[in-house]
Motif scaffolding. Structure first.
Motif, PDB file in Angstrom:
ATOM      1  N   UNK A   1      -1.148   6.127  -3.736  1.00 55.54           N
ATOM      2  CA  UNK A   1      -0.653   6.164  -5.115  1.00 55.54           C
ATOM      3  C   UNK A   1       0.273   4.967  -5.287  1.00 55.54           C
ATOM      4  N   UNK A   2       0.026   4.140  -6.295  1.00 58.48           N
ATOM      5  CA  UNK A   2       0.890   2.997  -6.584  1.00 58.48           C
ATOM      6  C   UNK A   2       1.769   3.303  -7.783  1.00 58.48           C
ATOM      7  N   UNK A   3       3.056   3.099  -7.632  1.00 59.96           N
ATOM      8  CA  UNK A   3       3.985   3.234  -8.750  1.00 59.96           C
ATOM      9  C   UNK A   3       3.943   1.952  -9.588  1.00 59.96           C
ATOM     10  N   UNK A   4       4.728   1.908 -10.651  1.00 57.30           N
ATOM     11  CA  UNK A   4       4.761   0.740 -11.538  1.00 57.30           C
ATOM     12  C   UNK A   4       5.220  -0.506 -10.783  1.00 57.30           C
ATOM     13  N   UNK A   5       4.716  -1.655 -11.213  1.00 57.88           N
ATOM     14  CA  UNK A   5       5.103  -2.956 -10.663  1.00 57.88           C
ATOM     15  C   UNK A   5       4.930  -2.995  -9.146  1.00 57.88           C
ATOM     16  N   UNK A   6       3.764  -2.581  -8.677  1.00 56.28           N
ATOM     17  CA  UNK A   6       3.488  -2.509  -7.240  1.00 56.28           C
ATOM     18  C   UNK A   6       2.113  -3.096  -6.943  1.00 56.28           C
ATOM     19  N   UNK A   7       1.832  -3.314  -5.660  1.00 56.20           N
ATOM     20  CA  UNK A   7       0.520  -3.827  -5.280  1.00 56.20           C
ATOM     21  C   UNK A   7       0.175  -3.415  -3.863  1.00 56.20           C
ATOM     22  N   UNK A   8      -1.122  -3.413  -3.572  1.00 58.54           N
ATOM     23  CA  UNK A   8      -1.606  -3.196  -2.216  1.00 58.54           C
ATOM     24  C   UNK A   8      -2.777  -4.144  -1.967  1.00 58.54           C
ATOM     25  N   UNK A   9      -2.739  -4.830  -0.835  1.00 66.26           N
ATOM     26  CA  UNK A   9      -3.812  -5.743  -0.429  1.00 66.26           C
ATOM     27  C   UNK A   9      -4.499  -5.114   0.785  1.00 66.26           C
ATOM     28  N   UNK A  10      -5.828  -5.078   0.780  1.00 64.80           N
ATOM     29  CA  UNK A  10      -6.562  -4.335   1.788  1.00 64.80           C
ATOM     30  C   UNK A  10      -7.960  -4.940   1.954  1.00 64.80           C
ATOM     31  N   UNK A  11      -8.606  -4.701   3.089  1.00 62.50           N
ATOM     32  CA  UNK A  11      -9.974  -5.184   3.285  1.00 62.50           C
ATOM     33  C   UNK A  11     -10.983  -4.237   2.648  1.00 62.50           C
ATOM     34  N   UNK A  12     -12.131  -4.728   2.307  1.00 62.93           N
ATOM     35  CA  UNK A  12     -13.171  -3.882   1.712  1.00 62.93           C
ATOM     36  C   UNK A  12     -13.838  -3.002   2.761  1.00 62.93           C
ATOM     37  N   UNK A  13     -13.576  -3.261   4.028  1.00 62.19           N
ATOM     38  CA  UNK A  13     -14.042  -2.389   5.119  1.00 62.19           C
ATOM     39  C   UNK A  13     -13.093  -2.591   6.288  1.00 62.19           C
ATOM     40  N   UNK A  14     -12.774  -1.519   6.995  1.00 59.19           N
ATOM     41  CA  UNK A  14     -11.897  -1.619   8.159  1.00 59.19           C
ATOM     42  C   UNK A  14     -12.750  -1.801   9.410  1.00 59.19           C
ATOM     43  N   UNK A  15     -12.510  -2.895  10.101  1.00 58.25           N
ATOM     44  CA  UNK A  15     -13.242  -3.188  11.335  1.00 58.25           C
ATOM     45  C   UNK A  15     -12.234  -3.534  12.426  1.00 58.25           C
ATOM     46  N   UNK A  16     -12.708  -3.641  13.639  1.00 64.84           N
ATOM     47  CA  UNK A  16     -11.818  -4.007  14.734  1.00 64.84           C
ATOM     48  C   UNK A  16     -11.025  -2.832  15.250  1.00 64.84           C
ATOM     49  N   UNK A  17      -9.816  -3.091  15.742  1.00 62.84           N
ATOM     50  CA  UNK A  17      -9.019  -2.084  16.435  1.00 62.84           C
ATOM     51  C   UNK A  17      -7.889  -1.516  15.598  1.00 62.84           C
ATOM     52  N   UNK A  18      -7.751  -1.957  14.365  1.00 63.26           N
ATOM     53  CA  UNK A  18      -6.669  -1.443  13.522  1.00 63.26           C
ATOM     54  C   UNK A  18      -7.067  -1.499  12.058  1.00 63.26           C
ATOM     55  N   UNK A  19      -6.348  -0.709  11.255  1.00 63.13           N
ATOM     56  CA  UNK A  19      -6.487  -0.738   9.798  1.00 63.13           C
ATOM     57  C   UNK A  19      -5.173  -1.292   9.248  1.00 63.13           C
ATOM     58  N   UNK A  20      -5.227  -2.385   8.539  1.00 66.06           N
ATOM     59  CA  UNK A  20      -3.996  -3.033   8.113  1.00 66.06           C
ATOM     60  C   UNK A  20      -4.028  -3.360   6.622  1.00 66.06           C
TER      61      UNK A  20
END
Length: 392
Positions: free
Chosen positions: A199-218
């Motif tokens: 859930x994003x509140x006002x004036x916020x952002x999230x950057x993410x990959x379109x698929x999680x690969x490898x050994x971590x999700x970041x």
């Protein structure tokens, strides 16, 4: 004043129908000792009135009781007559439970908890924020999102009402990064490719990959976000915050508040366990009900026994305050209504306790604050908070 007269005035106040003259009558009556027993009896009836079901909210009622008796707080089910603090303070607390909100104001003992005030007149009222955001795709193109559309944006990317969902095929090889950004006055939800909900509140952002690969999700966030992370012990979930800190989790619920205008980055844990990493010498493990605070210049500090309901109230449609200063309150209002707030003169250090619905108009919110001796000048989307004159 009879019990019927007192009850009528209390109900008028809760319905926001009390005139200036009637308010003065009520306030004068509440300060007369002979009305003590009558008042406490009426309080019980008003409290249970079906017309004010919002007063039955457990959190709200518990906070009221704690304010009335901080040494040995009673439960919300305890009869009103068992309140041990000054009876007029109890009356003031009930009066402050009107207008689609409850707000207790901490002030010095020489001043009452209640004061009547004028409401700023706004020619064009400001509506509350709503579901809206901008999705920036890997190629730089932007897609506006709102709560009124259901559409497919790209392969595995869909918008349903106020939520963005990713259903990327597990075999996807071309991984790009998307960014979801909410403006001031906006909020949005997203389900990431691994099933994690954010859930994003006002004036916020999230950057993410379109698929999680490898050994971590970041992912990386700014502003404020609430996470319900999908469990995957083989692939830890990590959140980068303003390149100043990182939160590492396996499967948990937590809130991150990282607005640049706030004094610290706050990570609050509701369920599970997280590790907050802020440099080699400033790490902390959080347990449920704990908060990690990272000041701009300092190390991580741990706060225990946090009221997590207050921290995530924004997600559920509330402003909720606990010992909040007026600037704390106004920063939240400024972001949600996309208004500019400035101050004139010396602003009181009074602290606010309570909550207000986020679906009210700006005028309605300012009206609630005005009942707590907060004075404003309003010009369009600009609000000037005036110095407290100390009068009631």
């Amino acid at each position: 004043m009879t019990a019927d007269e007192l009850k009528e005035l209390l109900n008028k106040y809760l319905a926001d129908e009390l005139s200036e003259a009637d308010f003065q009558r009520l306030w004068n009556a509440l300060q007369e000792p002979e009305h003590k027993e009558t008042l406490l009896g009426v309080m019980g009836e008003v409290w249970e009135n079906p017309a004010y079901r919002r007063l039955s909210d457990t959190v709200a009622r518990q906070r009221v009781w704690e304010q009335l008796n901080p040494v040995a707080p009673v439960t919300p089910e305890t009869p009103v007559r068992q309140i041990s603090r000054s009876w007029w303070a109890a009356a003031a607390a009930v009066l402050l439970l009107g207008g689609a909100a409850w707000m207790l104001l901490h002030r010095g003992p020489e001043k009452p908890l209640l004061a009547h005030n004028t409401v700023p007149v706004m020619k064009n009222d400001v509506a509350p924020g709503n579901n809206k955001a901008i999705l920036t795709l890997g190629d730089g193109s932007e897609v506006p999102l709102d709560s009124g559309a259901n559409k497919t944006i790209g392969q595995g990317i869909h918008q349903y009402n106020g939520q963005l969902q990713y259903n990327t095929p597990a075999a996807a090889t071309a991984v790009t990064y998307n960014t979801l950004t909410t403006p001031r006055g906006g909020q949005f939800q997203i389900r990431l490719p691994d099933g994690t909900r954010v859930w994003l509140n006002a004036a916020s952002s999230i950057r993410y990959p379109t698929a999680f690969t490898g050994q971590e999700r970041k992912v990386a966030v700014t502003g404020e976000a609430y996470f319900e992370v999908a469990a995957n012990a083989a692939m830890p979930f990590r959140v980068t915050i303003q390149q100043r800190a990182e939160v590492e989790v396996l499967g948990t619920h937590f809130n991150i508040n990282a607005y640049p205008e706030e004094a610290s980055i706050n990570t609050t844990l509701l369920e599970g366990k997280v590790k907050v990493i802020a440099g080699q010498q400033s790490n902390a493990i959080l347990l449920p009900g704990q908060q990690a605070m990272l000041p701009a210049n300092g190390t991580v500090q741990i706060r225990k026994n946090i009221d997590t309901a207050q921290i995530v109230a924004w997600k559920d449609g509330w402003f909720q305050f606990h010992l909040s200063t007026l600037p704390d309150v106004m920063r939240q209002i400024s972001r949600w209504y996309d208004v500019e707030v400035s101050y004139q003169g010396n602003i009181s250090d009074k602290a606010f306790e309570g909550r207000i619905q986020r679906d009210l108009t700006l005028t309605q919110v300012l009206k609630i604050l005005a009942k707590n001796q907060v004075h404003f000048e309003v010009n369009g989307r600009k609000i000037v908070v005036l110095a407290d004159t100390g009068t009631n």
